[in-house]
Design an enzyme around this catalytic site. Structure first.
Site, PDB file in Angstrom:
ATOM      1  N   GLU A   2       0.849  -1.191   0.000  1.00 54.86           N
ATOM      2  CA  GLU A   2       0.000   0.000   0.000  1.00 54.86           C
ATOM      3  C   GLU A   2       0.884   1.239   0.000  1.00 54.86           C
ATOM      4  O   GLU A   2       1.911   1.273   0.671  1.00 54.86           O
ATOM      5  CB  GLU A   2      -0.891   0.005   1.256  1.00 54.86           C
ATOM      6  CG  GLU A   2      -1.819   1.220   1.312  1.00 54.86           C
ATOM      7  CD  GLU A   2      -2.731   1.240   2.540  1.00 54.86           C
ATOM      8  OE1 GLU A   2      -3.806   1.838   2.448  1.00 54.86           O
ATOM      9  OE2 GLU A   2      -2.355   0.663   3.582  1.00 54.86           O
ATOM     10  N   LYS A  50      -9.811   1.759  -2.582  1.00 57.67           N
ATOM     11  CA  LYS A  50     -10.074   1.317  -1.213  1.00 57.67           C
ATOM     12  C   LYS A  50     -11.512   1.643  -0.819  1.00 57.67           C
ATOM     13  O   LYS A  50     -11.952   2.794  -0.904  1.00 57.67           O
ATOM     14  CB  LYS A  50      -9.093   2.022  -0.274  1.00 57.67           C
ATOM     15  CG  LYS A  50      -9.067   1.506   1.154  1.00 57.67           C
ATOM     16  CD  LYS A  50      -7.944   2.219   1.892  1.00 57.67           C
ATOM     17  CE  LYS A  50      -7.607   1.590   3.221  1.00 57.67           C
ATOM     18  NZ  LYS A  50      -6.370   2.188   3.778  1.00 57.67           N
ATOM     19  N   CYS A  77      -5.676  -2.839   2.684  1.00 59.73           N
ATOM     20  CA  CYS A  77      -5.481  -2.596   4.107  1.00 59.73           C
ATOM     21  C   CYS A  77      -6.746  -2.782   4.951  1.00 59.73           C
ATOM     22  O   CYS A  77      -7.134  -3.889   5.272  1.00 59.73           O
ATOM     23  CB  CYS A  77      -4.878  -1.210   4.302  1.00 59.73           C
ATOM     24  SG  CYS A  77      -4.072  -0.981   5.906  1.00 59.73           S
TER      25      CYS A  77
END
Length: 280
Positions: free
Chosen positions: A42, A111, A152
């Protein structure tokens, strides 16, 4: 059927050009050792933090994705480009691009779940102060297997992994940057949980730990097998780790403990309401 997966735990600096050239060099190294799918961390092109996102943000295509495209093609690998801050229409996103061995963009995952947490005395971080969330589920097909992508904090949401698994994914990849509070507590636990629940391989790529940065990443990029075992794990420093993803082993486990066939679909279901197609 087996294929080799490489996870690059990159040491990220404040110099974008340096981050890109190091990533390129390590992808080449991974391909040289037989890797067919390579995963970057990331925010691999910039420091991680709300104050950095706008400063390092790019449009896609742009400088960083151009490098990823060329690198995937040069090394003939599937390259999951961790994530970069993306600017589009005046908004910022935390976006993962995936390139095929021909250098073509296969997928862009923004995301979905923004990292807004507050643990008193430990850490407060609010991605939503600068970022907008994505709204599509992201999977891509390779000759080896279908792959699901999250970034994440997306990993904490079991429903996403369940949907990916039900759509036929056998590998889930999560570029991520857990910190020194959540890392030791949950990083490995979440990966093992996602792998075990869904009988899939799970791979995570973290930036290497840098004690001098404003956000200190936990590191410890990991690959977990469908039995919930850690098969490969990095330390805190920059490293490339490897794992052979064995799809026959995965099939055997699904046969031995047939949770998919034994689900009570008459009692419960996890469904997706996403109608949007991932932007390319």
């Amino acid at each position: 059927v087996k294929f080799r997966l490489a996870v690059i735990q990159l040491h990220v600096t404040s110099v974008k050009a340096e981050n890109l050239s190091r990533a390129r060099k390590l992808v080449k190294e991974a391909a040289g050792k037989g890797s067919q799918l390579v995963l970057l961390p990331e925010c691999f092109n910039s420091p991680y933090g709300t104050s950095f996102f706008s400063q390092y943000a790019e449009r896609i295509p742009g400088e960083s994705t151009q490098m990823l495209s060329e690198t995937a093609k040069e090394n003939k690998v599937y390259l999951v480009g961790g994530s970069i801050p993306e600017e589009d229409g005046g908004k910022l996103y935390n976006s993962c691009t995936v390139f095929g061995p021909d250098g073509e963009l296969i997928l862009k995952h923004r995301k979905i779940h923004l990292f807004d947490i507050d643990i008193p005395g430990k850490i407060r971080f609010q991605e939503s102060e600068t970022l907008s969330p994505g709204s599509s589920l992201s999977t891509f097909q390779t000759p080896f297997c279908k792959v699901g992508v999250g970034i994440c904090y997306d990993m904490r949401f079991a429903e996403l992994a369940q949907l990916y698994s039900r759509r036929g994914c056998e590998l889930l990849v999560y570029p991520g940057a857990f910190n020194m509070t959540t890392g030791p507590a949950h990083w490995e636990l979440l990966q093992r949980g996602r792998a075990l629940d869904n009988q899939v391989y799970v791979a995570t790529a973290s930036p290497a730990r840098d004690e001098t940065s404003s956000y200190v990443a936990w590191g410890h990029s990991t690959v977990v097998n469908p039995w919930g075992e850690v098969v490969s794990k990095a330390g805190p420093e920059e490293a490339v780790i490897y794992a052979d993803v064995d799809l026959q082993y995965l099939a055997d486990i699904r046969q031995q403990i047939p949770v998919t066939a034994q689900r009570r679909d008459d009692l419960y279901a996890v469904t997706s309401t996403a109608t949007s197609v991932p932007p390319t």
